[in-house]
Design a protein around this motif. Structure first.
Motif: not given
Length: 229
Positions: A153, A156, A160, A168, A171, A175, A183, A187, A190
């Motif tokens: 997490r 991510l 970013q 993207e 993510v 998923w 988490y 997602c 983001i």
């Protein structure tokens, strides 16, 4: 003559203190009050001398892992790796650790079993000023691949921060791999910040987790901000 920074001794003494000052259950579950350890000043003094000496490359495997252990114990302290208050103005460490030192220790952090180490390196990586974005992104992806849910997490969000062009896709493909409320929250936030065309679809997927109250609060906020019904 090789300088001695007492890393192995610090680890042994810290472990003894943890066992003697906590219940067996606290110790086994990692619920120890590490910031209360009475000899942090000694640890930090020795590590500062080590960083200033420029001799990290001379450490044994045991000493490398010992440093990772000490960084893990400093999770709530944040002086060895300044992950708690890192910013464009704040240093990556309060102990004279250079970016070159940090980059070298990243390789040790990727190998360690200490999960509380990995997330600290992930948080600081985007703030390195002398290391290329390509190198930083590659390391973040390595931490993402090798880390636990919390590290993933954090990775991510760090990706970013570095404007990783395939975020993207990462993510969306990840998923279903992490059955974790926070988490999933990461997602959808983001996707929202990226103005993803898939946002509405994945908000609908997230709504299925009715028992995750904080997730549901995030869904409603994002829907309002994105003007979605």
């Amino acid at each position: 003559m090789k300088a001695t920074y007492h890393i192995t001794q610090h680890v042994e003494q810290f472990e003894q203190w943890r066992k003697e000052n906590h219940t067996q259950e606290q110790y086994e579950k990692g619920f120890t009050d590490d910031p209360a350890y009475p000899f942090w000043e000694n640890i930090e003094s020795d590590l500062k001398q080590l960083f200033e000496s420029g001799t990290l490359q001379n450490l044994s495997i045991e000493e490398q892992e010992g440093i990772m252990y000490l960084i893990a114990r400093s999770w709530d302290v944040g002086n060895i790796i300044n992950w708690l208050t890192i910013s464009a103005e704040e240093p990556i460490s309060y102990l004279e650790c250079t970016e070159s030192d940090f980059l070298q220790m990243c390789q040790w952090a990727l190998k360690t079993k200490e999960e509380d180490v990995k997330c600290q390196f992930v948080k600081v990586l985007p703030f390195l000023k002398t290391i290329s974005k390509d190198v930083i992104r590659a390391l973040l992806l390595d931490f993402y691949k090798d880390g636990g849910t919390y590290t993933k997490r954090m990775s991510l969000f760090a990706l970013q921060e570095t404007k990783y062009p395939h975020l993207e896709e990462l993510v969306l493909t990840s998923w279903a791999s992490e059955e974790d409320e926070f988490y999933t929250i990461a997602c959808i936030n983001i996707l929202h910040s990226l103005k993803s065309k898939e946002l509405k679809v994945y908000l609908k997927k997230a709504e299925a987790y009715k028992d995750w109250e904080f997730l549901q609060e995030n869904i409603q906020r994002i829907k309002k901000e994105a003007k979605l019904k």
